[in-house]
Design an enzyme around this catalytic site. Sequence first.
Site, PDB file in Angstrom:
ATOM      1  N   GLY A 157       0.926  -1.146  -0.088  1.00 13.18           N
ATOM      2  CA  GLY A 157       0.089  -0.226   0.047  1.00 13.18           C
ATOM      3  C   GLY A 157       0.831   1.274  -0.003  1.00 13.18           C
ATOM      4  O   GLY A 157       2.032   1.369  -0.375  1.00 13.18           O
ATOM      5  N   ILE A 159       2.375   2.767   2.361  1.00 13.61           N
ATOM      6  CA  ILE A 159       3.826   2.874   3.351  1.00 13.61           C
ATOM      7  C   ILE A 159       4.587   1.765   2.628  1.00 13.61           C
ATOM      8  O   ILE A 159       5.664   2.172   2.629  1.00 13.61           O
ATOM      9  CB  ILE A 159       3.259   2.540   4.679  1.00 13.61           C
ATOM     10  CG1 ILE A 159       2.195   3.721   5.322  1.00 13.61           C
ATOM     11  CG2 ILE A 159       4.392   2.107   5.716  1.00 13.61           C
ATOM     12  CD1 ILE A 159       1.920   3.136   6.811  1.00 13.61           C
ATOM     13  N   ARG A 179      -2.519  -8.528  -1.641  1.00 15.06           N
ATOM     14  CA  ARG A 179      -3.807  -9.440  -1.829  1.00 15.06           C
ATOM     15  C   ARG A 179      -3.965  -9.293  -3.322  1.00 15.06           C
ATOM     16  O   ARG A 179      -4.603 -10.117  -4.190  1.00 15.06           O
ATOM     17  CB  ARG A 179      -4.953  -8.656  -1.006  1.00 15.06           C
ATOM     18  CG  ARG A 179      -4.961  -9.179   0.352  1.00 15.06           C
ATOM     19  CD  ARG A 179      -6.279  -8.455   0.983  1.00 15.06           C
ATOM     20  NE  ARG A 179      -6.078  -6.927   0.924  1.00 15.06           N
ATOM     21  CZ  ARG A 179      -7.200  -6.094   1.680  1.00 15.06           C
ATOM     22  NH1 ARG A 179      -8.267  -6.900   2.223  1.00 15.06           N
ATOM     23  NH2 ARG A 179      -6.784  -4.732   1.649  1.00 15.06           N
ATOM     24  N   ALA A 239       3.788  -2.382  11.543  1.00 15.20           N
ATOM     25  CA  ALA A 239       2.403  -2.115  11.190  1.00 15.20           C
ATOM     26  C   ALA A 239       1.459  -2.237  12.246  1.00 15.20           C
ATOM     27  O   ALA A 239       0.943  -1.310  13.064  1.00 15.20           O
ATOM     28  CB  ALA A 239       1.956  -3.152  10.031  1.00 15.20           C
ATOM     29  N   ARG A 240       1.150  -3.593  12.664  1.00  7.77           N
ATOM     30  CA  ARG A 240       0.123  -3.642  13.865  1.00  7.77           C
ATOM     31  C   ARG A 240       0.809  -5.077  14.456  1.00  7.77           C
ATOM     32  O   ARG A 240       1.104  -6.134  13.921  1.00  7.77           O
ATOM     33  CB  ARG A 240      -1.013  -3.964  13.351  1.00  7.77           C
ATOM     34  CG  ARG A 240      -1.692  -2.607  13.196  1.00  7.77           C
ATOM     35  CD  ARG A 240      -2.169  -1.937  14.546  1.00  7.77           C
ATOM     36  NE  ARG A 240      -2.958  -0.600  14.460  1.00  7.77           N
ATOM     37  CZ  ARG A 240      -2.393   0.486  14.157  1.00  7.77           C
ATOM     38  NH1 ARG A 240      -1.050   0.589  14.090  1.00  7.77           N
ATOM     39  NH2 ARG A 240      -3.283   1.747  14.337  1.00  7.77           N
ATOM     40  N   GLU A 269      -0.328  -5.013  23.273  1.00 11.15           N
ATOM     41  CA  GLU A 269       0.410  -3.901  23.726  1.00 11.15           C
ATOM     42  C   GLU A 269      -0.347  -3.071  24.465  1.00 11.15           C
ATOM     43  O   GLU A 269      -1.723  -3.029  24.053  1.00 11.15           O
ATOM     44  CB  GLU A 269       1.162  -3.252  22.633  1.00 11.15           C
ATOM     45  CG  GLU A 269       0.066  -2.690  21.743  1.00 11.15           C
ATOM     46  CD  GLU A 269       0.907  -1.885  20.524  1.00 11.15           C
ATOM     47  OE1 GLU A 269       0.670  -0.703  20.012  1.00 11.15           O
ATOM     48  OE2 GLU A 269       1.750  -2.438  19.783  1.00 11.15           O
ATOM     49  N   HIS A 287       5.884   1.429  19.833  1.00 11.37           N
ATOM     50  CA  HIS A 287       4.730   1.686  18.942  1.00 11.37           C
ATOM     51  C   HIS A 287       5.199   3.489  18.643  1.00 11.37           C
ATOM     52  O   HIS A 287       3.959   4.350  18.781  1.00 11.37           O
ATOM     53  CB  HIS A 287       3.522   1.567  19.372  1.00 11.37           C
ATOM     54  CG  HIS A 287       2.580   1.305  18.404  1.00 11.37           C
ATOM     55  ND1 HIS A 287       1.172   0.736  18.716  1.00 11.37           N
ATOM     56  CD2 HIS A 287       2.363   1.988  17.185  1.00 11.37           C
ATOM     57  CE1 HIS A 287       0.469   0.966  17.285  1.00 11.37           C
ATOM     58  NE2 HIS A 287       0.970   1.809  16.619  1.00 11.37           N
TER      59      HIS A 287
END
Length: 330
Positions: A157, A159, A179, A239-240, A269, A287
């Site tokens: 994407g 980023i 994807r 990212a996550r 977290e 983060h």
Amino acid sequence: MKQKILVTRATFGDVVDKLRERFDVQDNQEDDTPLAGDELKRRLADKDGVLSTGSDRIDAGVLDAAPRLKAVCNVAVGYNNIDLAACSARGILATNTPEVLDDTTADTTWALIMAAARRITEAERWLRGGNWIQGWKYDRLLGEDVHHATLGIVGMGRIGRAIARRAQGFSMRILYHNRRRVPKAVEKELGAKYASMGKLLRESDFVSLNMPYSPEAHHLIGAGELALMKPTAVIVNAARGGIIDDAALVQALKERRIAAAGLDVFEGEPKFNPGFLELDNVALIPHIGSATRATRMKMNLLAVKNLTAALAGRRPPSLLNPEAWAKRRR
């Protein structure tokens, strides 16, 4: 009378002042403790809008306690803290802050790549521990070269593309998995080649994860995927949390089945797997992917723009649930 809003966490004073020009604001500037459960419900009970952060869980129970709520505006690009379906069912507009943090997060990803590859955090701890009195040695703290290596980007994407553009300066071979394949013109611009997940993991010297969290992305990288990687490979996640199985990663790092990792995000977290603290071959940061003054200000101002539009009856620029807008317009 001014509409009432809640700002859940402390933020820039100028942002709060800007909000007060238009709204009756309840802020959290002094305490800045995360709001949850009954306290969050109590504060939202009479509010028309909320400026939230990723630490605020906005679920159906919270929304049921806020009958006047019209807008949930997250100061983050991620929004897995918001139950979008519950918002849409109630006609509540939900927004995030995309694009304004892309380059800053790409910079952070590169900081982690370099830190993990060249063992920067480990070297600093060694130096601070007074060990350099031993002098120079040819094999001390040997790391991995970044230049001319292969970078695998999972999630191409905005980023991911920003990370790829930076990789060109290091003359890297770039593989990506997404994807959907990006347009050929973008592949040509970035010098990136599409690869299956398995090929990317097997051939990459560095793997960067750059996608939002979703149930489908949960533990996308687990023990099986880590086993495909080179023993000299480095994995980075800005990212996550939850995209990597952290327990499996701790074990792979402990057994040196991969060389190193660089992490800005973690499962659960601010709590995280304590096994990471026992390892030298992982660079850890809390983060802070978007944590520059300029970018955090842009994120807040976009959230304010979203909130102002939503409460004025206009479509917010970063709307996440257009079905709620359609419901409101009926």
